[in-house]
Structure formats: C-alpha cells, structure tokens
Write an enzyme that holds these catalytic residues in place. Structure first.
Site, PDB file in Angstrom:
ATOM      1  N   ASP A 288       0.819  -1.178  -0.069  1.00 56.20           N
ATOM      2  CA  ASP A 288      -0.044  -0.092  -0.137  1.00 56.20           C
ATOM      3  C   ASP A 288       0.819   1.102  -0.081  1.00 56.20           C
ATOM      4  O   ASP A 288       1.618   1.456   1.122  1.00 56.20           O
ATOM      5  CB  ASP A 288      -0.786   0.052   1.271  1.00 56.20           C
ATOM      6  CG  ASP A 288      -1.952   1.028   1.205  1.00 56.20           C
ATOM      7  OD1 ASP A 288      -1.620   2.332   0.878  1.00 56.20           O
ATOM      8  OD2 ASP A 288      -2.976   0.813   1.434  1.00 56.20           O
ATOM      9  N   HIS A 289       1.328   1.756  -1.117  1.00 53.45           N
ATOM     10  CA  HIS A 289       2.214   2.810  -1.234  1.00 53.45           C
ATOM     11  C   HIS A 289       2.223   4.012  -0.407  1.00 53.45           C
ATOM     12  O   HIS A 289       3.031   4.724   0.039  1.00 53.45           O
ATOM     13  CB  HIS A 289       2.384   3.185  -2.771  1.00 53.45           C
ATOM     14  CG  HIS A 289       1.519   4.173  -3.133  1.00 53.45           C
ATOM     15  ND1 HIS A 289       0.224   3.833  -3.705  1.00 53.45           N
ATOM     16  CD2 HIS A 289       1.785   5.572  -3.507  1.00 53.45           C
ATOM     17  CE1 HIS A 289      -0.225   4.899  -4.088  1.00 53.45           C
ATOM     18  NE2 HIS A 289       0.564   6.002  -4.018  1.00 53.45           N
TER      19      HIS A 289
ATOM     20  N   HIS B  11      -5.578   2.813   0.518  1.00 58.37           N
ATOM     21  CA  HIS B  11      -4.878   3.851   1.277  1.00 58.37           C
ATOM     22  C   HIS B  11      -5.566   4.708   2.249  1.00 58.37           C
ATOM     23  O   HIS B  11      -5.047   5.151   3.337  1.00 58.37           O
ATOM     24  CB  HIS B  11      -4.683   5.048   0.042  1.00 58.37           C
ATOM     25  CG  HIS B  11      -4.246   4.323  -1.121  1.00 58.37           C
ATOM     26  ND1 HIS B  11      -3.053   3.289  -1.051  1.00 58.37           N
ATOM     27  CD2 HIS B  11      -4.193   4.715  -2.337  1.00 58.37           C
ATOM     28  CE1 HIS B  11      -2.936   3.234  -2.260  1.00 58.37           C
ATOM     29  NE2 HIS B  11      -3.551   3.643  -3.168  1.00 58.37           N
TER      30      HIS B  11
END
Ligand code: BG6
Length: 515
Positions: A200-201, A264
């Site tokens: 999950d950047h 996110h």
C-alpha cells in the site's frame, strides 16, 4: 545531543536490506518504468542499494536485455533530467535483465529459474529472491501458482540457512472480500504470510509514517486524542486528474471507493485511530490497525449507506484552466457507467476511544488540486469567558499534510494586538522542506528496502485487507445490488465535489475544511 544507542541500534537492525535478485512481473508496464526502477536507481544513487543487487524483468513482450534497459533509461532521463548520471546508470543497468514469457506458461518459469540460478552464480552467491508481482491483476493467481509449481518460492540452490524468497504483491488486492480471500489463499499457498508483502504505497510516504511518531513520541497529543476532546476527523484525498492515459479501462471497473478508500484511506484512518502498539514490530503495529478496521461500524442496506455515503461522477468542467470532459465521456469508460469518481463517507468507529466522533473521508478525481490531508478538529472551549459564538474557523485544528507541501499545522485562537479584546485564528506551521532541508524520498524506495530487510510493518497483513474489504463490500452491495440504490450525484470537473457531500456534514453541524 544525547541519543539513545539502543533505539539507534534497534532501528539499524530493523532496516538492514539484504542483497537479492528482484524479479518484477509486469516489467513492461508503467509501474515498473515510472516507480519501481526509478526507486531502485535513486537508491543506488544515494548508495542505499545493497551491493550486488540484480533485477530481472519478466513480461510477455519480446525484448532483449538491451532493449529493456533502453526503455527504462528513456523514462528515467525524462523523470529526472537534471540528476541523471551516465556512469551510475551504466553500472546500475548492467545488473538489469529481461526474461520474456507468457504469465500462464509454466515453461517460462522453468526458464526463469535457470536464468536466476545463472545470475545468482555470477553474483555473490546469496540466493535471496524478491518476486514483485506488478502485472495486470488478472495474472496475479497465475504468477503465484507457477512460482510454486516451478519451485521458485524458495532461495536459490546452495544458499545459506538465512537466505529467503519473498513476494511483494501490488494492488488491487482483490476486488471484494471473496476475491481477496481467494488471492490470500493462493499467496499463502506459495509463500508464508511472513514472506508476503502486500503493497500500500501510502504507508511508504514519510508523512504517513510520521503519524505514529507525532502521536506516540510527543506527550502533548495523546491525552487529547479521543472523543473527550476531538469533535471530528476529516481525511481528504483530492486529485486534479481524470482518466488520462487510458486509465479509464481499469478505473471504471473499480471506482473511488475500491481504488483508494479500501486501501490508502482506511490505512490512514487506522493510523490516526489505533491504540499505541505494544512494540514497533510488524505484528505489534498491524494488530492495532486491525482492531480499528474491525471496529468500523458496518453500513447495512441502501438506507444506511444512503445516509452515510455520497457517491458522484464528474460532469464536464474546467480543471487547472483546461476543459475537462464528463466522466462518462472519458476514453475507455462505459457511457452508461455507474462507477463513482468521487466518494464521501461518514465513518463511525465503535470503540471506547472514538464513540461519537465522526470520521469524514472523501476522495475525488478532477477536483481543483492534488492534495491529501488529515485534519483533527478539537472541541470548542466553554464560551464563558470570551462570550464568543463558536464559528467553525475558531476551532483548534491539527492538520497533517500527507502531500504535497508535506507538514503539520495547528490552528488556534490568538488576541489581535490592540486595546480591544478581539480574537483571530492563527496557524503554527511545520514544513518538511524548511525544517529538514530536504524532500521526502519516494514511497517505493522505502518499501523496496523494507521488503529486502524483511520488515513488513508498512505492508498490509492478510486480516487488514480482508476487514477493509468487508466494510467496503457492504457499501458496494447497497449501490449495485439493492432494489432502491442510493443515487449517483454529480459535480462539475474542477469543483470541490457534489453538494450532497457538503450536506452530509451540514447535517452534523460541520463542514469540509477548505484545502
Ligand atoms: C493509486 C490509485 O493507488 O494511487 C490511483 O490507483 C491514484 O487512482 C494513486 O491516483 C494516488 O497515489 P499518489 O501517491 O499520487 O497520491
């Protein structure tokens, strides 16, 4: 200044990335060209890449190693024209290779195995392998199954006892709970959970990592961090882009809720709402985040969803001075699409700390600017001394700017200089750029290093992903499976979203913070 040697030692040990061969599936795609290889190259540029690291790109298109390297070079030159360094690129790209195969073809994986062993022999004989699954999501299953069948889910032959094989899996991790559970079974059939890194950047962003430091390394916030003193919390992710570059094909199957909220934004919400973890181990932190996700009040049925969630699509408008077409007229979007490009939610967390505090979360495409921020709105003080009527800009607000212009600000009341007792709202502002004198590294740089270091703290665990889907699925069901689904609202491209989203907050006497 005194430092804590134990802490430093501990941090050092936690983040010692080990050399390995990184195999990227989907190597001809945008993510590889624009994020993954630039991240590895940047790490090499600052000397943070473990020596001897190799990269193999795996994809369907016919290409030689040289052609693959040339394509990557072109993008890196375009992204960082001023910092591109010929010699550095030369050294880096010598260790980048290409392997052509269909994702469904077991023979291609047998070939990969030979190639890997050959490359490992030339290297330092470490045998560590990092498989990065970044293909189109339809191939995730095939890739993981074939890695298993080709016996690639283990370190190279002759590797030491500490050697490892790990999988990094890109988003989207499923499209609902059922598909996520299926993918989890496939992943865990091939790799242990401790070897699995679900990206999950947002968790790799410096500002997201700083949430825990802000909360737990300062004594002044935590005593106030509950329904005793907090009135409401807002999380906003605004984007000023639409469906450029053919993105509509994927986006129209996903929508704002699945694309950004399930992952996110619920991750950011968990970091804001979690209890202090017992320690900073990956499971210590993730245990607490899961508890938040499990405490989200489920929304059952069209009526509850209609009362707490607004979905909308943009109509034609103007963004940054450019004409923008309506969502339904975008390239590769179904003209009768019922996919939302905007969503706003009022979320309740049913636990002791947050009972009664609404968390308002919104995400939209084609809004006036790109900005992600979290604002914590504190309760008003008793109006006995200053006889003021509380106004919304008189509240104390702590704002965490995730991006851009990363920083934290605190709004408070202050006396306006002069003989009369007049008050004005003022802001204390901390900016990363001025305080630390440097920008934050790209999220992928940190995440790649963590995967090489075996630190899964900033990656989603199986139960996090599944609990987030459970919450989101109930909303999707009300939209797409109920007899009287809540309506799809509209907003002109370039505006701050539909009126219905403003009304969602007005009903509670609140309003969205202006970004
Ligand atoms: C991706 C979404 O995960 O995140 C995109 O699929 C979105 O739709 C992107 O634009 C936003 O990332 P960032 O880091 O630019 O905020």
């Amino acid at each position: 200044m005194d430092t804590n040697p134990f802490l430093e030692e501990d941090l050092h040990i936690r983040h010692r990335p080990e050399s390995c061969t990184v195999v990227i599936f989907g190597a001809t795609g945008d993510l590889t060209h624009r994020k993954l290889i630039p991240a590895l190259y940047n790490l090499a540029a600052v000397g943070n890449l473990p020596p001897g690291l190799k990269v193999i790109g795996f994809a369907r298109r016919e290409k030689t190693d040289e052609e693959f390297r040339d394509g990557l070079e072109e993008v890196i030159r375009e992204i960082s024209p001023t910092t591109f360094n010929e010699q550095l690129w030369q050294n880096f790209s010598e260790n980048v290779f290409y392997h052509q195969s269909e994702f469904q073809d077991l023979e291609g994986y047998e070939g990969l195995k030979e190639r890997l062993e050959e490359i490992e022999k030339q290297g330092r004989g470490i045998g560590n392998r990092l498989f990065y699954v970044a293909s189109a999501p339809g191939f995730f299953d095939d890739i993981l199954l074939h890695l298993h069948d080709a016996g690639l889910n283990r370190p190279g032959p002759g590797a030491g006892v500490d050697a490892w094989a790990r999988a990094v899996v890109e988003k989207p991790f499923g499209t609902d709970l059922k598909t996520a559970q299926h993918l989890n079974r496939v992943v865990n059939n091939t790799f242990q959970e401790s070897e699995t890194y679900r990206i999950d950047h947002y968790l790799g962003k410096e500002t997201a990592q700083n949430i825990m430091v802000l909360r737990f390394a300062n004594a002044i916030f935590e005593p106030l961090w509950s329904n005793q003193h907090i009135e409401q919390v807002q999380i906003t992710c605004a984007e000023n882009l639409g469906m450029e570059g053919g993105r509509g094909a994927y986006y129209d199957t996903a929508g704002a809720l699945r694309d950004m909220v399930q992952n996110h934004l619920l991750q950011l919400l968990s970091l804001i709402a979690m209890e202090p973890p017992t320690d900073l181990s990956a499971d210590g932190v993730r245990d607490e985040k899961v508890k938040v996700l499990r405490s989200l009040r489920p929304m059952n049925g069209a009526e509850e969803v209609g009362g707490n969630v607004v979905r909308a699509q943009y109509t034609a408008g103007v963004v940054d001075g450019d004409e923008a077409v309506a969502y339904r007229r975008e390239d590769r979007v179904n003209p009768g699409s019922m996919t939302e490009s905007y969503v706003a939610l009022k979320i309740r967390i049913d636990n002791w700390r947050w009972e009664g505090v609404p968390f308002y979360v919104r995400m939209g495409k084609q809004l006036p600017k790109k900005a992600t921020e979290i604002s914590i709105h504190f309760k008003q003080p008793p109006a006995v001394l200053f006889n003021t009527v509380p106004e919304s800009d008189s509240e104390n607000v702590l704002v965490i700017r995730i991006q851009p212009n990363e920083g934290i600000s605190l709004r408070m009341q202050s006396k306006l200089p002069g003989p009369a007792l007049r008050m004005e709202s003022v802001k204390m502002d901390f900016q990363y750029a001025t305080s630390f004198g440097k920008g934050s590294p790209e999220a992928y740089e940190r995440l790649l290093l963590d995967a090489m270091a075996g630190d899964a703290t900033l990656f989603a665990r199986r139960d996090e992903v599944e609990n987030a889907w459970k919450f989101v699925d109930a909303i999707e069901d009300a939209w797409h499976k109920s007899e009287a689904p809540p309506k799809m609202a509209e907003y002109p491209a370039g505006s701050w979203g539909p009126q219905e989203a403003d009304e969602l907050l007005h009903r509670d006497g609140h309003r969205w913070r202006r970004l």
